[in-house]
Design an enzyme around this catalytic site. Sequence first.
Site, PDB file in Angstrom:
ATOM      1  N   ASP A 287       0.821  -1.217   0.000  1.00 16.82           N
ATOM      2  CA  ASP A 287       0.000   0.000   0.000  1.00 16.82           C
ATOM      3  C   ASP A 287       0.853   1.264   0.000  1.00 16.82           C
ATOM      4  OD1 ASP A 287      -1.918  -1.895   0.421  1.00 16.82           O
ATOM      5  OD2 ASP A 287      -2.788  -0.935   2.201  1.00 16.82           O
ATOM      6  N   ASP A 288       0.216   2.354  -0.349  1.00 16.99           N
ATOM      7  CA  ASP A 288       0.709   3.732  -0.167  1.00 16.99           C
ATOM      8  C   ASP A 288       1.760   4.177  -1.184  1.00 16.99           C
ATOM      9  OD1 ASP A 288      -0.925   3.475   2.030  1.00 16.99           O
ATOM     10  OD2 ASP A 288       0.640   3.734   3.535  1.00 16.99           O
ATOM     11  N   HIS A 338      -5.959   2.742  -3.792  1.00 18.26           N
ATOM     12  CA  HIS A 338      -5.899   3.015  -2.341  1.00 18.26           C
ATOM     13  C   HIS A 338      -6.325   4.456  -2.067  1.00 18.26           C
ATOM     14  CE1 HIS A 338      -4.851   1.987   1.698  1.00 18.26           C
ATOM     15  NE2 HIS A 338      -3.703   2.612   1.753  1.00 18.26           N
ATOM     16  N   HIS A 342      -5.285   9.123   0.714  1.00 13.06           N
ATOM     17  CA  HIS A 342      -5.270   8.405   1.972  1.00 13.06           C
ATOM     18  C   HIS A 342      -6.052   9.069   3.112  1.00 13.06           C
ATOM     19  CE1 HIS A 342      -3.567   5.577   4.947  1.00 13.06           C
ATOM     20  NE2 HIS A 342      -3.146   4.886   3.915  1.00 13.06           N
ATOM     21  N   HIS A 429       3.823  -2.089   3.050  1.00 11.23           N
ATOM     22  CA  HIS A 429       3.788  -0.738   2.463  1.00 11.23           C
ATOM     23  C   HIS A 429       5.043  -0.495   1.633  1.00 11.23           C
ATOM     24  CE1 HIS A 429       1.068  -0.652   5.904  1.00 11.23           C
ATOM     25  NE2 HIS A 429       0.376   0.226   5.198  1.00 11.23           N
TER      26      HIS A 429
HETATM   27 ZN    ZN Z   1      -2.447   2.960   3.474  1.00 10.00          ZN
END
Ligand code: ZN
Length: 478
Positions: A287-288, A338, A342, A429
Amino acid sequence: MPKVLTGVLLFILVLTSACQHQSAHGLTTTKPAEKKIKSTNVSVDYPGIYVESKIVEYDDYQYAVHFPKIESETWNRELELWAGERINMFKQETEELRVPGTTWPLELHIDFEIYDMTDKFISVKLIESKFLGGAHTEEMIYSYNFNREKQQLIALPDLFQENSNYLEVLSKLSGEKLLALPDMKKLLQDEYFKSGIRPKEDNFKQFAIKDGLFILFFQRYQVGPNSIGSPEIELTEGELQHILKEDYLTSSSDQNVVVELEIDEKVAVEETSILDPNKKHVALTFDDGPHHSVTSKILDALTEHHAHATFFVLGNRVEFHPELLLRMKAEGHEIGNHTWSHPQLTNLSQEEIREQVSSTDGQIMKITGEPATLVRPPYGAINETTLQSISHPIVNWSVDTRDWKSRNAESILKEVQKQVRDGSIILMHDIYPSTAEAVGNVLSWLSQEGYQVVTVSQLLGFGAGETVAEAGKVYSSQ
Ligand code: ZN
């Protein structure tokens, strides 16, 4: 960003013709794909920019702070300091407010918008929103303008000639322009309005320079009630010509820097991954990102171990790294959404949630020609509104490596060893070097233990036989 990505269009054409070529020759998808390398161009609107994200995911307290970095140490130091201050302020404000196990976590969220970037200037607006447990989210606008030639930040007085009455001019012009916006006329006599455009520097401190325009940002509540939001107005070079210094607002004559990248494409996805019935299965998710160095290292490790992963990307990073998205796709990985920046979606309206998801899909599509297959909400946070607003299957996780907290490759591996089982979806991540460092060892260990590492859609059997991914349904393991 509204620029036409000619290079990307070219890429899509190449893909389309490649598909036609395949079907004309009667190739089927089960036949092992040839590994052809083809070069294709993709343009990057803001070369040399990368996004720094500071993300913390405690249950009762969360922040996601994004800001752009460039090649300048001066700029990077300023923005780092500023972000640190905003985070510290949030920590102080929330010290006594944190309630473990709450369903309403406190949240700081900062996103940015690049107004302009030329050889000479970069102009950025930063939007901070904070949820401190009250009825409303607090919002503040900040801006940074930077002279890249002189390596100096530009403050409001720097733009105007000495002894010019620029504050009076800005006050008068702001009054006129604001009143021309819809619903503003009735505020003319309002005290908010009068004090919000009074000729003092604090009222005009947040601005941007773009294409020969001087753009002023007004804070929420600065010139009117909450309902008018945070308005912005544009002043032209002509309107300011008697008070401006010569250096400024001439940026329109500079070409924006656009770079064409040449990317080696593996035309067909390598190895059609078929679930091996003799193995256990697991999906690694990142993620991210994408992140300029971490993501490429993870992609290298995945290639080396013949593994496929799912990347849940943030829309606000994607446009700076089209090459990484193309690589993910070419190497057979899955691209998930995602959100744009965020935020905790449970604090947003349906419309805001849809915007977060669809803007990210749009950005992914511009580069790869396809939207994301899956959505992972930030912090895994969902409620009824979230479920109703997202038209993709929602994917959370069953194994949390807590890599954002430990920042330690060994402890990431230990978490996987402790928690993993057949059918797990593992959360990591791709913005931390320690995560990139861990991935090789995690993959070796999984392989020793008899796991095949596949994408989330493969793990859940989407697109195979009768199994169809359901929109608004939440999956966290097989
Ligand atoms: Zn995240």
